[in-house]
Design a protein around this motif. Structure first.
Motif, PDB file in Angstrom:
ATOM      1  N   LEU B  46       0.835  -1.205   0.000  1.00  0.00           N
ATOM      2  CA  LEU B  46       0.000   0.000   0.000  1.00  0.00           C
ATOM      3  C   LEU B  46       0.870   1.256   0.000  1.00  0.00           C
ATOM      4  O   LEU B  46       0.668   2.168  -0.814  1.00  0.00           O
ATOM      5  CB  LEU B  46      -0.917  -0.023   1.220  1.00  0.00           C
ATOM      6  CG  LEU B  46      -1.758   1.218   1.518  1.00  0.00           C
ATOM      7  CD1 LEU B  46      -2.833   1.365   0.464  1.00  0.00           C
ATOM      8  CD2 LEU B  46      -2.398   1.131   2.892  1.00  0.00           C
ATOM      9  N   ALA B  47       1.857   1.283   0.897  1.00  0.00           N
ATOM     10  CA  ALA B  47       2.748   2.451   0.978  1.00  0.00           C
ATOM     11  C   ALA B  47       3.469   2.642  -0.348  1.00  0.00           C
ATOM     12  O   ALA B  47       3.577   3.766  -0.867  1.00  0.00           O
ATOM     13  CB  ALA B  47       3.749   2.251   2.112  1.00  0.00           C
ATOM     14  N   THR B  48       3.951   1.557  -0.937  1.00  0.00           N
ATOM     15  CA  THR B  48       4.655   1.653  -2.211  1.00  0.00           C
ATOM     16  C   THR B  48       3.757   2.244  -3.290  1.00  0.00           C
ATOM     17  O   THR B  48       4.175   3.126  -4.056  1.00  0.00           O
ATOM     18  CB  THR B  48       5.145   0.265  -2.664  1.00  0.00           C
ATOM     19  OG1 THR B  48       5.779  -0.378  -1.579  1.00  0.00           O
ATOM     20  CG2 THR B  48       6.081   0.375  -3.834  1.00  0.00           C
ATOM     21  N   LEU B  49       2.514   1.748  -3.349  1.00  0.00           N
ATOM     22  CA  LEU B  49       1.606   2.215  -4.400  1.00  0.00           C
ATOM     23  C   LEU B  49       1.300   3.696  -4.263  1.00  0.00           C
ATOM     24  O   LEU B  49       1.310   4.435  -5.257  1.00  0.00           O
ATOM     25  CB  LEU B  49       0.300   1.408  -4.335  1.00  0.00           C
ATOM     26  CG  LEU B  49       0.193   0.250  -5.322  1.00  0.00           C
ATOM     27  CD1 LEU B  49      -0.979  -0.645  -4.968  1.00  0.00           C
ATOM     28  CD2 LEU B  49       0.026   0.772  -6.736  1.00  0.00           C
ATOM     29  N   VAL B  50       1.039   4.154  -3.024  1.00  0.00           N
ATOM     30  CA  VAL B  50       0.717   5.573  -2.836  1.00  0.00           C
ATOM     31  C   VAL B  50       1.908   6.426  -3.261  1.00  0.00           C
ATOM     32  O   VAL B  50       1.778   7.370  -4.047  1.00  0.00           O
ATOM     33  CB  VAL B  50       0.348   5.844  -1.365  1.00  0.00           C
ATOM     34  CG1 VAL B  50       0.163   7.338  -1.145  1.00  0.00           C
ATOM     35  CG2 VAL B  50      -0.914   5.091  -0.992  1.00  0.00           C
ATOM     36  N   LEU B  51       3.109   6.063  -2.746  1.00  0.00           N
ATOM     37  CA  LEU B  51       4.293   6.880  -3.047  1.00  0.00           C
ATOM     38  C   LEU B  51       4.629   6.847  -4.531  1.00  0.00           C
ATOM     39  O   LEU B  51       4.933   7.869  -5.139  1.00  0.00           O
ATOM     40  CB  LEU B  51       5.487   6.382  -2.215  1.00  0.00           C
ATOM     41  CG  LEU B  51       5.358   6.638  -0.706  1.00  0.00           C
ATOM     42  CD1 LEU B  51       6.480   5.962   0.052  1.00  0.00           C
ATOM     43  CD2 LEU B  51       5.376   8.146  -0.440  1.00  0.00           C
ATOM     44  N   SER B  52       4.561   5.662  -5.139  1.00  0.00           N
ATOM     45  CA  SER B  52       4.979   5.578  -6.547  1.00  0.00           C
ATOM     46  C   SER B  52       3.989   6.324  -7.424  1.00  0.00           C
ATOM     47  O   SER B  52       4.378   7.057  -8.335  1.00  0.00           O
ATOM     48  CB  SER B  52       5.112   4.124  -6.995  1.00  0.00           C
ATOM     49  OG  SER B  52       3.849   3.547  -7.194  1.00  0.00           O
ATOM     50  N   ASN B  53       2.676   6.200  -7.155  1.00  0.00           N
ATOM     51  CA  ASN B  53       1.702   6.928  -7.965  1.00  0.00           C
ATOM     52  C   ASN B  53       1.910   8.435  -7.830  1.00  0.00           C
ATOM     53  O   ASN B  53       1.844   9.177  -8.820  1.00  0.00           O
ATOM     54  CB  ASN B  53       0.283   6.560  -7.528  1.00  0.00           C
ATOM     55  CG  ASN B  53      -0.315   5.472  -8.402  1.00  0.00           C
ATOM     56  OD1 ASN B  53       0.413   4.793  -9.114  1.00  0.00           O
ATOM     57  ND2 ASN B  53      -1.609   5.299  -8.347  1.00  0.00           N
ATOM     58  N   THR B  54       2.174   8.889  -6.589  1.00  0.00           N
ATOM     59  CA  THR B  54       2.373  10.324  -6.375  1.00  0.00           C
ATOM     60  C   THR B  54       3.587  10.811  -7.148  1.00  0.00           C
ATOM     61  O   THR B  54       3.507  11.799  -7.903  1.00  0.00           O
ATOM     62  CB  THR B  54       2.575  10.595  -4.877  1.00  0.00           C
ATOM     63  OG1 THR B  54       1.536   9.938  -4.168  1.00  0.00           O
ATOM     64  CG2 THR B  54       2.527  12.080  -4.566  1.00  0.00           C
TER      65      THR B  54
END
Lengths: 343, 223
Positions: B46-54
């Motif tokens: 989840l953390a990876t997805l939020v950061l990478s999308n941002t």
């Protein structure tokens, strides 16, 4: 007037005749099993069969299929019977229920019912309980000849429903011959030392080797009635004997003899009754030879270097997986067809 | 329906990473042998997805089309490395349990998939929301599958919660059945396949029911 279509000579066999022959062929071996090990095996068979028929009926109702033709084809009975003969005696009811449930529902009906299942349903059920309940599935009972007593019918029923007293089990249970071989070889004992154990008879284990003979006789009955063809049993036994002989000649004191392999575990039952399942086995003549030989080879590999003492169930399932491939490459040439030219 | 509602619905249900897109199955099947393991990997993903999308959304106008994929992969690799170091620092035991699957988040197709399909074409706000909802959808499936396998396989729930929530969580373990012998196959790899198949079947069944109700409503004569 009705039209006539070829073929004009119809075979007299049908699914229920074939399955009935299998049931008949299983009877002598099952009775021998009860003779050497006590009536617990009959309790297993009856309970598993009743459960399998009930489950089959329930799933057929859910799938809105007619009950009579499917329940009357004896295939559920054969599955239940083979499963019940594979598991240890005096298994609790929930173990049998789990195995039969997986065999009938996941192994058979989820794929579309008899004829569509790629894996042998009885072996699916057996492998599931073997992996899920290691403690129960390694509690085997010794033959009457060694302990002098076996549990009677009333006691067997009590154990089936978990009401028995497990304290007396120590006197009655023992390692199976294959188990014993495995652990002893692990302790660097030689074959001649291992065979000093009272567990061993002339070829395989006491009791077990005679049951294997009765499976063989049942298998001959199946061959004579045309229920099965000779290819799979011959190839399976032949390949096991060949590889076992090879390793035995190299190291006669460190590997089990070929006859021991043949008369132990599920080999005889597997060769004539399990591997020959018409739905999941290869169907071309050459394919059947390849399929049988593959199972024999895998049985030896799993027994010798795998993490389970016996490998018949795993070997049959692995070969089931290879069946479409084997059939594809062993299609016989149609009469008159010329071999394809190489470009 | 507003744009945000669509993003939320897609992430959690309609276009769920695990149940519909069937992406990231390798870690999904491998680590869900207990609820806490599933939750741990779910949070990291989840953390990876939020950061990478941002981050991808921020650089989307600076990167040329031809080199976008290497840039995305670099960004994702940086984030995963950071998360791995964070886990080593504060959740060392859990890091040991999850092992190779933390660095392997970088290969989770859903992350580069969201970067390419959504973040590189949308402003930062929706991109971050999309990452969060996709990650949450993945996390929920990991948690449900992990709970299912742990409950059936071992008869417990939230065993070893202290790995994730610190010493205070040592008493969180629930024993569902007393004297449960265990159903080992649920914890072993076959259980992961059976469990995921059942979840997907369940989702399809629910959707079919909804579609049936919707059809019946549409067919009913209006008053």
């Amino acid at each position: 007037m009705s039209h006539l279509y070829s073929p004009f000579v119809t075979p007299s066999s049908s699914t229920n005749r074939m399955m009935l022959n299998v049931v008949i062929a299983l009877i002598p071996g099952t009775l021998a099993y009860a003779w050497y090990f006590g009536p617990g095996v009959l309790v297993n068979v009856v309970f598993a069969s009743a459960l399998a028929l009930a489950l089959e009926a329930a799933v057929l109702l859910l799938r809105q299929r007619p009950l009579k033709p499917y329940l009357g084809d004896f295939s559920a009975l054969v599955t239940a019977w083979l499963f019940a003969l594979s598991i240890p005696m005096h298994s609790p009811w929930w173990l049998i229920a789990t195995g039969i449930g997986f065999a009938m529902i996941a192994g058979k009906h989820l794929y579309g019912g008899l004829g569509f299942n790629p894996f042998n349903p009885a072996m699916i059920g057996f492998v599931v309980v073997l992996i899920a309940f290691p403690k129960e599935m390694t509690t085997w009972f010794a033959p009457a000849e060694l302990t002098g007593q076996t549990l009677g019918l009333a006691d067997s029923l009590r154990y089936l429903f978990g009401l028995g007293d497990n304290a007396q089990w120590d006197a009655l249970t023992s390692a199976t011959p294959l188990d014993h071989y495995r652990t002893s070889l692990g302790m660097d004992l030689t074959i001649s030392e291992i065979r000093q154990s009272p567990l061993f008879g002339d070829f395989g284990g006491v009791g077990w080797e005679w049951i294997a003979n009765w499976w063989f006789i049942g298998g001959v009955f199946l061959l004579l009635t045309g229920t099965i063809r000779w290819h799979i049993p011959v190839a399976m036994i032949g390949s096991l004997l060949a590889i076992a002989t090879l390793f035995w000649l190299i190291d006669p004191d460190g590997t089990a003899s070929p006859t021991f392999h043949l008369f132990s575990g599920g080999m005889m039952l597997g060769a004539f009754f399990i591997a020959t399942d018409p739905v999941t086995a290869a169907t071309t003549p050459r394919g059947r030879l390849v399929y049988g030989a593959l199972i024999g080879l895998l049985v030896y590999i799993i027994r010798s270097w795998g993490s389970f003492p016996d490998g018949v169930a795993f070997a049959v399932l692995l070969a089931n997986m290879a069946t479409p491939l084997i059939d594809y490459y062993t299609q016989p040439r149609v009469y008159g067809e010329l071999p394809e030219e190489e470009d | 329906m507003s744009e945000n509602t669509v993003i939320i619905e897609n992430g959690l249900w309609k276009n769920n990473v695990a149940l519909v897109q069937l992406l990231g199955l390798c870690p999904l099947l491998a680590v869900t042998n207990s609820a806490i393991n599933g939750l741990g990997l779910g949070l990291a993903t989840l953390a990876t997805l939020v950061l990478s999308n941002t981050l991808v959304s921020l650089v989307r106008n600076l990167v040329r089309q031809e080199v976008r994929l290497p840039v995305f992969v670099l960004i994702i690799a940086c984030i995963v490395t950071t998360i791995e170091l964070v886990m080593q620092a504060w959740f060392y035991e859990l890091y040991l349990v999850l092992g190779i699957f933390i660095p392997l988040i970088v290969t989770n197709c859903s992350i580069v998939g969201r970067a390419e399909a959504f973040a590189s074409r949308n402003p930062v706000g929706p991109a971050a929301l999309d990452g969060f909802m996709m990650g949450l959808g993945f996390l929920l499936v990991l948690l449900v599958l992990g709970s299912l396998r742990e409950a059936i396989g071992a008869g417990t729930l939230f065993a070893q919660a202290e790995l994730l929530f610190g010493p205070a969580a040592e008493g969180w373990k629930l024993t569902l059945f007393n004297d449960y012998g265990g159903f080992l196959i649920a914890v072993l790899p076959p259980g992961a396949f059976f469990g995921l198949a059942l979840l997907i079947a369940g989702k399809n069944l629910i959707e079919e029911r909804f579609a049936g109700t919707a059809r019946a409503l549409a067919a009913a004569p209006a008053h």
